[in-house]
Enzyme design. Structure first.
Site, short mmCIF file in Angstrom:
data_model
loop_
_atom_site.label_atom_id
_atom_site.label_comp_id
_atom_site.label_asym_id
_atom_site.label_seq_id
_atom_site.Cartn_x
_atom_site.Cartn_y
_atom_site.Cartn_z
N SER A 25 0.83 -1.20 0.00
CA SER A 25 0.00 0.00 0.00
C SER A 25 0.86 1.26 0.00
O SER A 25 1.85 1.36 0.73
CB SER A 25 -0.91 0.02 1.23
OG SER A 25 -1.59 1.25 1.29
N LEU A 26 0.45 2.23 -0.82
CA LEU A 26 1.16 3.51 -0.88
C LEU A 26 0.49 4.55 0.02
O LEU A 26 0.96 5.68 0.13
CB LEU A 26 1.19 4.03 -2.32
CG LEU A 26 1.91 3.12 -3.34
CD1 LEU A 26 1.71 3.64 -4.76
CD2 LEU A 26 3.39 3.03 -3.01
N SER A 27 -0.61 4.16 0.68
CA SER A 27 -1.37 5.13 1.48
C SER A 27 -0.57 5.72 2.64
O SER A 27 -0.67 6.93 2.89
CB SER A 27 -2.66 4.50 2.00
OG SER A 27 -3.53 4.28 0.92
N THR A 72 -9.24 -1.33 2.50
CA THR A 72 -9.01 -1.67 1.10
C THR A 72 -9.32 -3.13 0.88
O THR A 72 -9.85 -3.81 1.77
CB THR A 72 -7.59 -1.24 0.66
OG1 THR A 72 -7.48 -1.42 -0.74
CG2 THR A 72 -6.50 -2.03 1.38
N LYS A 76 -13.88 -3.85 2.26
CA LYS A 76 -14.77 -2.69 2.22
C LYS A 76 -16.21 -3.04 2.62
O LYS A 76 -16.89 -2.23 3.26
CB LYS A 76 -14.73 -2.04 0.85
CG LYS A 76 -13.35 -1.45 0.53
CD LYS A 76 -13.30 -0.83 -0.84
CE LYS A 76 -11.85 -0.51 -1.21
NZ LYS A 76 -11.72 0.10 -2.54
N ASP A 110 -14.26 6.24 -3.10
CA ASP A 110 -13.79 5.73 -4.40
C ASP A 110 -14.58 6.33 -5.58
O ASP A 110 -13.99 6.71 -6.59
CB ASP A 110 -13.90 4.20 -4.45
CG ASP A 110 -12.83 3.49 -3.63
OD1 ASP A 110 -11.76 4.10 -3.39
OD2 ASP A 110 -13.06 2.34 -3.23
N ALA A 133 -17.20 -6.27 -12.39
CA ALA A 133 -18.44 -6.08 -11.63
C ALA A 133 -18.20 -6.30 -10.14
O ALA A 133 -19.10 -6.72 -9.41
CB ALA A 133 -19.52 -7.04 -12.15
N ASN A 155 -18.60 -8.05 -17.75
CA ASN A 155 -17.84 -8.78 -16.73
C ASN A 155 -17.61 -10.21 -17.21
O ASN A 155 -18.42 -10.77 -17.94
CB ASN A 155 -18.59 -8.80 -15.40
CG ASN A 155 -17.72 -9.33 -14.27
OD1 ASN A 155 -16.58 -8.89 -14.11
ND2 ASN A 155 -18.22 -10.26 -13.50
N TYR A 214 -2.22 0.19 -10.64
CA TYR A 214 -1.12 1.13 -10.89
C TYR A 214 -0.16 0.62 -11.98
O TYR A 214 0.05 -0.58 -12.09
CB TYR A 214 -0.24 1.33 -9.65
CG TYR A 214 -0.95 1.54 -8.36
CD1 TYR A 214 -2.12 2.29 -8.29
CD2 TYR A 214 -0.44 0.98 -7.20
CE1 TYR A 214 -2.76 2.45 -7.07
CE2 TYR A 214 -1.08 1.15 -5.98
CZ TYR A 214 -2.25 1.89 -5.93
OH TYR A 214 -2.88 2.05 -4.74
P1 NDP Z 1 -13.17 -7.41 -6.69
O1 NDP Z 1 -12.46 -8.60 -6.20
O2 NDP Z 1 -14.40 -6.95 -5.99
O3 NDP Z 1 -13.58 -7.64 -8.24
C1 NDP Z 1 -12.67 -8.21 -9.14
C2 NDP Z 1 -13.22 -8.14 -10.56
O4 NDP Z 1 -12.18 -8.53 -11.44
C3 NDP Z 1 -14.42 -9.07 -10.84
O5 NDP Z 1 -15.30 -8.43 -11.73
C4 NDP Z 1 -13.73 -10.27 -11.52
O6 NDP Z 1 -14.57 -10.95 -12.42
C5 NDP Z 1 -12.65 -9.57 -12.30
N1 NDP Z 1 -11.51 -10.40 -12.68
C6 NDP Z 1 -10.58 -10.93 -11.84
N2 NDP Z 1 -9.66 -11.60 -12.57
C7 NDP Z 1 -10.00 -11.49 -13.87
C8 NDP Z 1 -9.45 -11.95 -15.09
N3 NDP Z 1 -8.33 -12.68 -15.11
N4 NDP Z 1 -10.07 -11.64 -16.25
C9 NDP Z 1 -11.20 -10.90 -16.23
N5 NDP Z 1 -11.80 -10.43 -15.11
C10 NDP Z 1 -11.20 -10.72 -13.94
O7 NDP Z 1 -12.07 -6.25 -6.74
P2 NDP Z 1 -12.27 -4.65 -6.65
O8 NDP Z 1 -13.32 -4.21 -7.59
O9 NDP Z 1 -12.40 -4.23 -5.24
O10 NDP Z 1 -10.83 -4.13 -7.15
C11 NDP Z 1 -10.42 -4.40 -8.48
C12 NDP Z 1 -9.05 -3.79 -8.73
O11 NDP Z 1 -9.09 -2.37 -8.65
C13 NDP Z 1 -8.02 -4.26 -7.71
O12 NDP Z 1 -6.84 -4.59 -8.43
C14 NDP Z 1 -7.79 -3.04 -6.84
O13 NDP Z 1 -6.47 -3.01 -6.33
C15 NDP Z 1 -8.05 -1.90 -7.82
N6 NDP Z 1 -8.49 -0.68 -7.13
C16 NDP Z 1 -7.69 0.43 -7.19
C17 NDP Z 1 -8.07 1.60 -6.56
C18 NDP Z 1 -7.18 2.78 -6.64
O14 NDP Z 1 -7.22 3.65 -5.76
N7 NDP Z 1 -6.36 2.90 -7.66
C19 NDP Z 1 -9.34 1.72 -5.80
C20 NDP Z 1 -10.12 0.49 -5.82
C21 NDP Z 1 -9.69 -0.66 -6.46
P3 NDP Z 1 -15.52 -12.19 -11.96
O15 NDP Z 1 -16.76 -11.56 -11.38
O16 NDP Z 1 -15.77 -12.93 -13.21
O17 NDP Z 1 -14.74 -12.97 -10.94
#
Ligand code: NDP
Length: 263
Positions: A25-27, A72, A76, A110, A133, A155, A214
Site C-alpha cells: 500500500s502507498l497510502s 481496502t 470494504k 472511491d 463487476a 464482466n 497502478y
Molecule cells: P473485486 O475482487 O471486488 O472484483 C474483481 C473483478 O475482477 C471481478 O469483476 C472479476 O470478475 C474480475 N476479474 C478478476 N480476474 C479477472 C481476469 N483474469 N479476467 C477478467 N476479469 C477478472 O475487486 P475490486 O473491484 O475491489 O478491485 C479491483 C481492482 O481495482 C483491484 O486490483 C484493486 O487493487 C483496484 N483498485 C484500485 C483503486 C485505486 O485507488 N487505484 C481503488 C479500488 C480498487 P468475476 O466476477 O468474473 O470474478
C-alpha cells in the site's frame, strides 16, 4: 515497502489502512506527507487484517485511540457492516473505504474520487464502458450515470454484470470493444498479468483507457498500441485518499504533494 503491523499488535497511531495483502500500500507515505506539510502531528500506518477479523480489528484500533481507517481490498463490505452510521453513498455502493472510529460513521470516497480524476481527462464524449463487476465497479457505477455518462458494463461472469446493470440502470454488453470514449478496467486481471478479451480493432483513437491498477498494465499497453490515451490507478489513489483526508479533518488535502509522494 511499509512496515506492516498485525492488528493485535498495532502501534500507537492515529490513522491506518487495513487490507490483505497490505504490504504494497502507498497510502501511509501519501497521508504522512500531507500531515507533515500541514504541521499535523498524526501518524498513519498499514495494518494487516485477515478476512473475518475486520470487526474485531476495528474495535481494537478504536480502543487504542485511532481516529480513522481506510479499508481496502477485500474489507470494504465488512467495514460497512461495522459502521453504525454509514452515509447514503456507502450504503448504495454496499461498501465503505473510509471510517471514523470515534463516531462509527463511514463513507465511500472511491466513486467521488473517480469523478475527480475525470476532470483532468479531455474526454471526447460521454459513452463509458466498465469492465468488471466487483466492489470498485459498484463504486463507479453508483456515480457515473449521475455525472452525465451513458454507461455500459461487461464482466467475465456475465450474471454479475447483469445484476449491476439492473441495479444502476446500465446497459450490458456481451463482448467488450474499445469504441467507447472512456474504457474503465476495474478488474483485478492486471494484477496477474491476465488479458481482458477487448476488441481493440474498434478502438476510439480519441478515447481514454483507464486502469484502476497502478503502472504500465497489459491493458494499458494494449490501449496504447490501439492509439488510445491512458491513465493508471495512481490518480484515483490520490483522489480517494485526499477525500478521506478531508472527510476526517475538514482541511483541504495537499493533492500535489500527495501525488509526488507515491511516484
Ligand atoms: P473485486 O475482487 O471486488 O472484483 C474483481 C473483478 O475482477 C471481478 O469483476 C472479476 O470478475 C474480475 N476479474 C478478476 N480476474 C479477472 C481476469 N483474469 N479476467 C477478467 N476479469 C477478472 O475487486 P475490486 O473491484 O475491489 O478491485 C479491483 C481492482 O481495482 C483491484 O486490483 C484493486 O487493487 C483496484 N483498485 C484500485 C483503486 C485505486 O485507488 N487505484 C481503488 C479500488 C480498487 P468475476 O466476477 O468474473 O470474478
Amino acid at each position: 515497502m511499509n512496515p506492516v503491523h498485525d492488528w493485535r499488535d498495532a502501534p500507537t497511531a492515529d490513522f491506518a489502512v487495513i487490507g490483505d495483502p497490505i504490504t504494497h500500500s502507498l497510502s501511509p507515505q501519501m497521508h504522512q506527507v500531507a500531515y507533515t506539510s500541514l504541521g499535523m502531528p498524526y501518524r498513519y500506518v498499514a495494518i494487516h487484517v485477515s478476512v473475518g477479523e475486520v470487526s474485531n480489528a476495528l474495535d481494537n484500533l478504536k480502543s487504542l485511540g485511532y481516529r480513522g481507517v481506510n479499508a481496502t481490498v477485500p474489507h470494504k463490505a465488512e467495514a460497512l457492516k461495522w459502521a453504525s452510521h454509514p452515509d447514503s453513498l456507502a450504503q448504495r455502493i454496499g461498501a465503505a473505504n473510509t471510517l471514523n472510529l470515534i463516531d462509527r460513521t463511514a463513507t465511500n470516497t472511491d466513486g467521488p474520487g473517480f469523478l475527480d480524476t475525470l476532470a483532468s481527462l479531455d474526454l471526447s464524449g460521454n459513452h463509458a464502458l466498465i469492465l468488471g463487476a466487483g466492489g470498485s465497479a459498484r463504486a463507479i457505477a453508483a456515480v457515473l450515470p449521475q455525472a452525465g455518462f451513458e454507461v455500459s458494463i461487461w464482466n467475465r461472469s456475465a450474471s454479475r454484470a447483469e445484476e449491476l446493470a439492473a441495479e444502476f440502470g446500465l446497459a450490458q454488453v456481451d463482448t467488450p470493444c474499445a469504441g467507447f470514449d472512456l474504457l474503465i478496467n476495474t478488474t483485478s486481471a492486471s494484477l496477474s498479468d491476465s488479458i481482458i478479451p477487448v476488441n481493440w480493432s474498434l478502438a476510439n483513437s480519441k478515447g481514454v483507457a483507464y486502469d484502476l491498477v497502478y503502472g504500465q498494465t497489459p491493458f494499458l499497453r494494449q490501449a496504447t498500441q490501439a492509439s488510445m490515451k491512458t491513465l493508471d490507478g495512481k490518480a484515483l489513489l490520490v483522489a480517494q485518499g485526499a477525500r478521506s483526508f478531508e472527510w476526517w479533518l475538514g482541511v483541504e488535502a495537499p493533492r500535489q504533494l500527495m501525488t509526488g509522494a507515491i511516484q
